[in-house]
Design a protein around this motif. Structure first.
Motif, short mmCIF file in Angstrom:
data_model
loop_
_atom_site.label_atom_id
_atom_site.label_comp_id
_atom_site.label_asym_id
_atom_site.label_seq_id
_atom_site.Cartn_x
_atom_site.Cartn_y
_atom_site.Cartn_z
N TYR A 464 0.82 -1.21 0.00
CA TYR A 464 0.00 0.00 0.00
C TYR A 464 0.86 1.26 0.00
O TYR A 464 2.01 1.25 0.42
CB TYR A 464 -0.90 0.03 1.25
CG TYR A 464 -1.77 -1.19 1.42
CD1 TYR A 464 -3.02 -1.28 0.80
CD2 TYR A 464 -1.35 -2.26 2.20
CE1 TYR A 464 -3.82 -2.41 0.96
CE2 TYR A 464 -2.15 -3.39 2.37
CZ TYR A 464 -3.37 -3.46 1.75
OH TYR A 464 -4.16 -4.56 1.90
N SER A 465 0.25 2.36 -0.46
CA SER A 465 0.89 3.67 -0.32
C SER A 465 0.48 4.27 1.02
O SER A 465 -0.34 3.71 1.74
CB SER A 465 0.46 4.60 -1.46
OG SER A 465 -0.86 5.09 -1.25
N TRP A 466 1.05 5.45 1.33
CA TRP A 466 0.71 6.14 2.58
C TRP A 466 -0.26 7.29 2.33
O TRP A 466 -0.42 8.18 3.16
CB TRP A 466 1.99 6.68 3.24
CG TRP A 466 2.86 5.60 3.80
CD1 TRP A 466 2.86 4.29 3.47
CD2 TRP A 466 3.90 5.75 4.78
NE1 TRP A 466 3.82 3.60 4.17
CE2 TRP A 466 4.48 4.48 4.98
CE3 TRP A 466 4.41 6.84 5.48
CZ2 TRP A 466 5.53 4.26 5.88
CZ3 TRP A 466 5.45 6.63 6.37
CH2 TRP A 466 5.99 5.35 6.57
N ASN A 467 -0.94 7.26 1.19
CA ASN A 467 -1.82 8.35 0.80
C ASN A 467 -3.01 8.51 1.75
O ASN A 467 -3.55 9.61 1.91
CB ASN A 467 -2.32 8.14 -0.63
CG ASN A 467 -2.99 9.36 -1.20
OD1 ASN A 467 -2.59 10.49 -0.92
ND2 ASN A 467 -4.04 9.15 -1.99
N ALA A 468 -3.43 7.41 2.37
CA ALA A 468 -4.61 7.45 3.24
C ALA A 468 -4.35 8.12 4.59
O ALA A 468 -5.28 8.37 5.35
CB ALA A 468 -5.14 6.03 3.45
N LEU A 469 -3.11 8.42 4.90
CA LEU A 469 -2.80 9.07 6.18
C LEU A 469 -3.39 10.48 6.21
O LEU A 469 -3.46 11.16 5.18
CB LEU A 469 -1.28 9.16 6.36
CG LEU A 469 -0.54 7.89 6.76
CD1 LEU A 469 0.96 8.11 6.59
CD2 LEU A 469 -0.86 7.50 8.21
N PRO A 470 -3.80 10.95 7.39
CA PRO A 470 -4.24 12.35 7.51
C PRO A 470 -3.10 13.30 7.16
O PRO A 470 -1.93 12.97 7.34
CB PRO A 470 -4.63 12.47 9.00
CG PRO A 470 -4.79 11.08 9.48
CD PRO A 470 -3.89 10.22 8.66
N ASP A 471 -3.45 14.48 6.66
CA ASP A 471 -2.42 15.45 6.27
C ASP A 471 -1.49 15.79 7.42
O ASP A 471 -0.27 15.91 7.25
CB ASP A 471 -3.08 16.72 5.73
CG ASP A 471 -3.58 16.55 4.31
OD1 ASP A 471 -3.36 15.47 3.73
OD2 ASP A 471 -4.19 17.49 3.77
N ALA A 472 -2.07 15.97 8.62
CA ALA A 472 -1.24 16.30 9.79
C ALA A 472 -0.22 15.21 10.06
O ALA A 472 0.93 15.48 10.43
CB ALA A 472 -2.12 16.53 11.02
#
Length: 503
Positions: A464-472
């Protein structure tokens, strides 16, 4: 008399900058010059885009123009700068240059539309320059060649260091070379292979280029085209992990390619000073290096345990089990982050072994991240001496590595480093859980970021990528990448109030 003259000149210098311990003008000047280095990188990527007839050629030319303009402004603002650099100036330049390179380096991603937000663009760039290799991209296969080359190039330059690269190609820093090199270089101590830092850095980059060329040729022989071979060679020798394919190295399904990359990930995690011994014909002395022996032993032991686990529990044949185990262990242990198998599908106890590999990292003086084996070696010997001292209270028991006694203040700083490393992991772990990231994912992404590894566990594992992480969370992890790449103290020192106080 000489001492009096030196003190007088120093006092005059301090009065010129109003008693400040920081030479602001020279810092601005060096940062301006470094932006020209990044401009050259943009122009190289523009050439790649032009070769493949892509519209991103214009994007790279625009970013090169922006960099040039800002660089000129910074140099103009630094007119009359005193050329002497202090250690404090070196720490400022080392930390700020990485932030500046990432801030301008994100422009091709954002302006081309390859990345949809400033947060994601900065994260991708910081991950590249720090050779972390964690990505927010879910469409890597469809990215233009110029953007893919830029991702790989950021890792290759960041592998040995932005400032280190500038020292090698620009004969402008002169007296400040040692301060700059010491501030950016990783490791417990910095052994000088040559009296002149500029020559030593050029020699190190020569070895780095030789390794990169060797990997490129072998990958091309193994079936990659020249573009993919160069990009993966950049990421391998930098122990970065950015691939030109969403499936990473697994895309080629080639045992030859996997063994080549596995081997060079490990080699690139050796202390680069050891290659000097090879050139001098002292190969046997190289393999008597304690840190190297510990590092290789750890890789072989972890690979052996996981090979058996995959053979028994995942029903892999013995060669596949060994190859997948070796590749993933090498990738995690060297902080490279390439993947050929989803280790989240492996037996859970293997995850603990991989987390240990994430924490341990590679050797000092290499492109690898993590705590580094020299520090672990010193701590293990320190613990052993504590037991011996209980039995022999009056004994003098220095910690020795390679038969050299380590100074007590060095041992103490290593202990502080490891404690602070764990404290930062704990704080980051709590911060990400507060933002809604899962328990397992928070821990693994924090360890992966500060160790410059790349993949984590769970929903942010190698598949998986880390795109789903919150911006903060992305901003926090970007900061941890920088802290880990510059081995904490260089960055955190800037937040220490006394660092900025007047004389």
């Amino acid at each position: 008399m000489e001492g009096f003259i030196a003190d007088t000149l120093y006092d005059q210098s301090m009065r010129k900058r109003k008693n400040s311990l920081i030479n602001t003008k020279i810092i601005i000047r060096v940062l301006g010059i470094l932006l020209f280095v990044e401009t050259a990188m943009f122009l190289l990527c523009a050439l790649v885009s032009w070769f493949y007839e892509e519209k991103e050629t214009l994007t790279f030319l625009q970013t090169a123009a922006i960099n040039t303009a800002v660089g000129i402004v910074l140099i103009l603002l630094s007119r009359g700068a005193e050329r002497k650099l202090t250690k404090r100036d070196g720490y400022c330049i080392a930390s700020l240059s990485w932030v500046l390179f990432s801030a301008f380096g994100m422009l091709p991603f954002y302006l081309s539309g390859s990345v949809d937000s400033i947060t994601n663009a900065f994260f991708e760039t910081m991950s590249g320059f720090t050779t972390t290799g964690a990505t927010i991209m879910d469409n890597i296969d469809s990215q233009p060649h110029g953007i893919l080359f830029w991702r790989s190039l950021t890792q290759w330059i960041g592998g040995l260091g932005i400032v280190c690269f500038a020292i090698a190609i620009l004969p402008i820093f002169n007296e400040g070379n040692m301060q700059l090199f010491s501030a950016e270089a990783t490791g417990v101590t910095h052994n000088k292979l040559h009296p002149k830092i500029s020559i030593m850095v050029k020699w190190i980059w020569g070895v780095y280029l030789m390794l990169t060329t060797s990997v490129t040729l072998l990958l091309y022989i193994g079936g990659m085209n020249w573009f993919d071979a160069v990009c993966h060679a950049f990421a391998t020798t930098a122990t970065g992990g950015y691939s030109t394919k969403q499936a990473s190295v697994a895309y080629w399904n080639s045992p030859f390619i996997e063994y080549v990359i596995s081997s060079f990930m490990i080699i690139s995690s050796f202390n680069f000073g050891l290659f000097y011994l090879i050139i001098k014909g002292k190969v046997s002395k190289m393999f008597r290096d304690e840190e190297l022996r510990w590092f290789l032993s750890s890789i072989f032991i972890l690979t052996g345990i996981i090979t058996v686990a995959l053979f028994i529990y995942n029903q892999y044949d013995i060669e596949t089990a060994f190859r997948k185990s070796l590749f993933q262990v090498a990738s995690i242990h060297t902080s490279c982050g390439f993947g050929t198998d989803d280790y989240c599908l492996w037996p859970p106890f293997t995850w603990v072994l991989l987390i240990f590999a994430m924490l341990a990292g590679g050797c000092t003086g290499s492109t690898a991240g993590g705590i580094k084996y020299m520090r672990l070696l010193m701590m293990v010997k320190g613990i052993r001496n504590s037991f011996r001292r209980m039995l022999h209270p009056n004994a003098v028991l220095p910690i020795r590595v390679d038969r050299q006694a380590i100074a007590s203040n060095t041992v103490l700083s290593v202990a502080f480093f490891i404690v602070l490393y764990m404290i930062i992991i704990l704080i980051g772990w709590i911060a990400l859980m507060f933002l809604g990231v899962g328990f397992e994912e928070s821990l693994s992404t924090v360890i992966s970021s500060i160790g410059n590894i790349g993949p984590g566990l769970g929903n942010f594992g190698p598949a998986y990528s880390w795109n789903a992480l919150p911006d903060a969370a992305k901003w926090i992890l970007s900061f941890l990448m920088l802290v880990g790449r510059l081995e904490m103290f260089c960055v955190l020192l800037l937040f220490y109030p006394s660092f900025w106080k007047n004389r």
